[in-house]
Design an enzyme around this catalytic site. Structure first.
Site, PDB file in Angstrom:
ATOM      1  N   LYS A  47      12.684  -5.405  -8.290  1.00  0.00           N
ATOM      2  CA  LYS A  47      11.906  -6.608  -7.976  1.00  0.00           C
ATOM      3  C   LYS A  47      12.002  -6.952  -6.495  1.00  0.00           C
ATOM      4  O   LYS A  47      11.046  -7.371  -5.872  1.00  0.00           O
ATOM      5  CB  LYS A  47      12.462  -7.766  -8.814  1.00  0.00           C
ATOM      6  N   ARG A  89      16.339  -8.012 -10.406  1.00  0.00           N
ATOM      7  CA  ARG A  89      16.124  -7.349  -9.122  1.00  0.00           C
ATOM      8  C   ARG A  89      15.939  -5.844  -9.292  1.00  0.00           C
ATOM      9  O   ARG A  89      15.442  -5.177  -8.393  1.00  0.00           O
ATOM     10  CB  ARG A  89      17.328  -7.600  -8.204  1.00  0.00           C
ATOM     11  N   CYS A 148      19.784  -3.630  -5.912  1.00  0.00           N
ATOM     12  CA  CYS A 148      21.207  -3.976  -5.773  1.00  0.00           C
ATOM     13  C   CYS A 148      21.503  -5.473  -5.755  1.00  0.00           C
ATOM     14  O   CYS A 148      20.827  -6.238  -5.071  1.00  0.00           O
ATOM     15  CB  CYS A 148      21.801  -3.351  -4.519  1.00  0.00           C
ATOM     16  N   HIS A 204     -17.517   9.880  -2.770  1.00  0.00           N
ATOM     17  CA  HIS A 204     -16.844  10.664  -1.729  1.00  0.00           C
ATOM     18  C   HIS A 204     -15.591  11.341  -2.263  1.00  0.00           C
ATOM     19  O   HIS A 204     -14.697  11.672  -1.495  1.00  0.00           O
ATOM     20  CB  HIS A 204     -16.495   9.761  -0.535  1.00  0.00           C
ATOM     21  N   TRP A 215      21.041   0.046  -7.432  1.00  0.00           N
ATOM     22  CA  TRP A 215      19.775   0.763  -7.509  1.00  0.00           C
ATOM     23  C   TRP A 215      19.951   1.942  -6.551  1.00  0.00           C
ATOM     24  O   TRP A 215      20.026   1.759  -5.345  1.00  0.00           O
ATOM     25  CB  TRP A 215      18.633  -0.153  -7.072  1.00  0.00           C
TER      26      TRP A 215
HETATM   27  C1  G6P Z   1       8.338  -4.739  -5.393  1.00  0.00           C
HETATM   28  C2  G6P Z   1       7.957  -5.627  -6.555  1.00  0.00           C
HETATM   29  C3  G6P Z   1       6.526  -6.108  -6.349  1.00  0.00           C
HETATM   30  C4  G6P Z   1       6.394  -6.830  -5.034  1.00  0.00           C
HETATM   31  C5  G6P Z   1       6.906  -5.982  -3.864  1.00  0.00           C
HETATM   32  C6  G6P Z   1       7.057  -6.812  -2.620  1.00  0.00           C
HETATM   33  O1  G6P Z   1       7.556  -3.596  -5.376  1.00  0.00           O
HETATM   34  O2  G6P Z   1       8.057  -4.916  -7.772  1.00  0.00           O
HETATM   35  O3  G6P Z   1       6.199  -6.976  -7.406  1.00  0.00           O
HETATM   36  O4  G6P Z   1       5.077  -7.151  -4.785  1.00  0.00           O
HETATM   37  O5  G6P Z   1       8.188  -5.452  -4.161  1.00  0.00           O
HETATM   38  O6  G6P Z   1       8.034  -7.789  -2.860  1.00  0.00           O
HETATM   39  P1  G6P Z   1       7.972  -9.247  -2.291  1.00  0.00           P
HETATM   40  O7  G6P Z   1       9.227  -9.885  -2.795  1.00  0.00           O
HETATM   41  O8  G6P Z   1       7.964  -9.097  -0.803  1.00  0.00           O
HETATM   42  O9  G6P Z   1       6.748  -9.897  -2.804  1.00  0.00           O
END
Ligand code: G6P
Length: 589
Positions: free
Chosen positions: A584, A27, A2, A490, A72
């Site tokens: 993102k 984002r 969002c 395992h 989103w």
């Molecule tokens: C999402 C993004 C990842 C990122 C994660 C944590 O899953 O697609 O690329 O590692 O969020 O985000 P941050 O901004 O805390 O690194």
């Protein structure tokens, strides 16, 4: 995840808002909408899917004020009806929200009893009805927004546009909110990148702060106290806010190649800048690292560096699984938060919990002015520049490189850490050759019809295996699992069939022999073994060639996986920069 964008200024507001929303696209979103005010009424456009090349200038070219949103989906499917903004029953205002109203079910039931009706499935519409209801007694939109906001639980940032006067009101709690201050124009947005081409002056709001544009002027108010305050206007650094593919087909490839510089940029600190954090680490009873997704794997790798290089008993926590540790958090402990955006809801919540127990917070973040930086006692920037591709690449290796230098600094060998990174950075520059790209493209075309992949790593490459698998999964939508090589016998081995691609990461380290054994074991069960290694081996059916990165090898070997993911995604026709369903910046839990 969002995005909010509001604008007040010259005619053509609709197109300015669309441009702003496009700059928030990275984002992640699945629908969008804009609302502009013109001649005392609100005109709205909402659509499902990407914004594309739509031009609203003919339809709404005279409006000077409006708001927009990229959604989103959380509550309610991806439909035009659920897309924001949402309008008041009498059309007197519209509202868009980032976040989740945690008490929305209770509020919705209450308003339904009162006779209000709802046209969407969103939690957002509850805020609209709440403001409408409050307006009956307060009669003033700003007061009603403030009172309604105080009734909400959860992390919510909202923006409201009035139909009867040129007024925008926005309030922050949780999701970011920034105000760009231009010449006779203002921008209200989720990040500074969205208006970086228009102005370099901005106010970064804190939680529970409200901004109002009314009668041609901006006012800032603390929503808890109702008191106005003078904001601090910051000057943005435009050199790190350009968004351009620079000739590459995709941001992902551009950002992978940029690692030749970004891993070095991340450690451009003086030893004295590390000293307070190193001191806190030395005096701490417990040192934790925390993050989610790719940043979570970086947090794990940083804990590994601290343990192996500096003998610090560092423990990795997942942002979203810190509950069991809360009772152990204590004054004097150190928690190192890792995040590209600095806005990940779970990471922020973990940090807030630890901070409330007196734990010192350190962070390594890419986005300037983000929430995490403001919560930190020891804040460091990765300085990687905007990372637009949803799947993280250059931010990950920058986090690793910073973490490695922190570990060296904690061992009293800061300069050695910096030399390791400088050496590896030079080697990475020579690594990106057409020959390497064709080789990895070849591997991608050979395996792109397979559905299951496995990645095995050990020791320093345990997290490389997890992150390598995540990268392929994000971009290809295939089933890919990363495992500690020790887990093979395992369970994992039961999944190996004739032709199953298995990536075996062989570093120049004490686990080389074990990794060859693992390669032999999967190969004898029919696996198609792809070595991610510095040396060839008869055990490999194919190989992503690399070079020995020594102690920094995790920042080297992961690049092969990033490139493979990219070429696989392109071969499959996927949107590599914006993979389906992913965001993102994960600003909700
Ligand atoms: C999402 C993004 C990842 C990122 C994660 C944590 O899953 O697609 O690329 O590692 O969020 O985000 P941050 O901004 O805390 O690194």
């Amino acid at each position: 995840m969002c995005g909010i964008f509001g604008y007040v200024g010259s005619p053509g507001a609709s197109n300015t808002i669309l441009t702003g929303l496009k700059r928030l696209e990275y984002r992640g979103y699945d629908s969008w909408g804009i609302a502009v005010k013109h001649n005392g009424s609100i005109d709205m456009t909402k659509q499902v899917g990407a914004i594309g090349d739509i031009d609203l200038s003919n339809k709404l070219n005279r409006a000077c004020i409006g708001i927009g949103h990229t959604r989103w989906a959380t509550h309610g499917g991806t439909t035009v009806n659920n897309a924001h903004p949402h309008i008041a029953t009498d059309g007197s205002f519209v509202l868009a929200q980032n976040g989740i109203v945690e008490n929305y079910q209770h509020l919705k039931a209450e308003f339904e009893k009162k006779g209000y009706s709802f046209v969407s499935e969103t939690d957002t519409e509850v805020i609209v009805r709440l403001i409408e209801d409050t307006l009956k007694t307060t009669r003033d939109l700003t007061t009603a927004v403030r009172e309604a906001f105080l009734t909400l639980t959860g992390r919510n940032t909202i923006i409201v546009l009035s139909a009867d006067s040129d007024r925008i009101i926005a309030v922050r709690n949780g999701s970011p909110l920034v105000v760009g201050i231009g010449d006779d124009e203002f921008f209200f947005s989720s990040d500074t990148l969205s208006f970086a081409d228009k102005t370099s002056s901005a106010v970064l709001l804190e939680n529970h702060e409200m901004v109002k544009f009314d009668n041609g002027k901006l006012t800032f108010v603390n929503v808890m106290t109702g008191k106005a305050f003078d904001p601090q206007i910051q000057t943005l650094d435009h050199t790190t806010t350009t968004i351009d593919k620079e000739g590459y087909d995709h941001y992902m490839l551009k950002e992978i190649v940029e690692q030749r510089d970004t891993i070095r940029e991340a450690v451009q600190y003086d030893e004295s800048e590390f000293a307070p954090l190193v001191n806190a680490i030395h005096n701490a009873k417990s040192v934790y690292t925390v993050g989610a997704g790719t940043a979570g794997f970086a947090a794990g790798q940083i804990a590994y560096f601290l343990r192996t290089v500096a003998s610090v008993n560092a423990v990795e926590l997942k942002s979203y699984e810190t509950l069991g540790f809360e009772n152990h958090f204590a004054k004097g402990d150190v928690l190192i938060a890792v995040s590209q955006s600095g806005e990940t809801a779970d990471t922020i919540e973990a940090v807030e919990k630890a901070k409330s127990k007196g734990v010192a917070i350190a962070s390594i973040v890419n986005m300037m002015g983000s929430s995490l930086i403001r919560l930190s006692d020891h804040a460091f920037l990765t300085r990687s520049g905007p990372e637009i591709c949803v799947a993280s690449t250059k931010a990950y290796t920058a986090q690793l490189s910073w973490g490695l230098v922190l570990a060296f600094a904690s061992a009293g060998k800061f300069k050695d850490g910096v030399s390791v990174i400088n050496r590896v950075s030079k080697q990475i520059s020579g690594y990106f050759t057409d020959e390497l790209f064709s080789r990895i493209k070849g591997i991608a075309s050979g395996i792109c019809s397979n559905e299951h992949f496995f990645v095995l790593g050990k020791g320093q490459h345990y997290y490389t295996a997890l992150e390598g698998a995540l990268k392929i999964k994000e971009i290809t939508y295939k089933h890919v699992e990363g495992f500690a090589a020790g887990e093979l016998k395992h369970g994992v081995i039961a999944l190996i069939e004739k032709g199953t691609p298995v990536f075996v990461i062989v570093g120049d380290d004490e686990h080389r022999a074990d990794m060859y054994t693992v390669a032999a074991e999967v190969k004898s069960r029919g696996a198609y073994v792809i070595g991610v290694a510095d040396r060839t081996s008869t055990l490999f059916d194919d190989m992503i060639p690399s070079f020995p990165g020594g102690i920094a090898d995790p920042a080297v070997k992961i690049i092969g996986f990033q490139l493979l993911s990219y070429f696989l995604g392109v071969a499959l026709g996927n949107n590599v920069d914006k993979p389906r369903n992913l965001a993102k910046s994960v600003t909700v839990k």
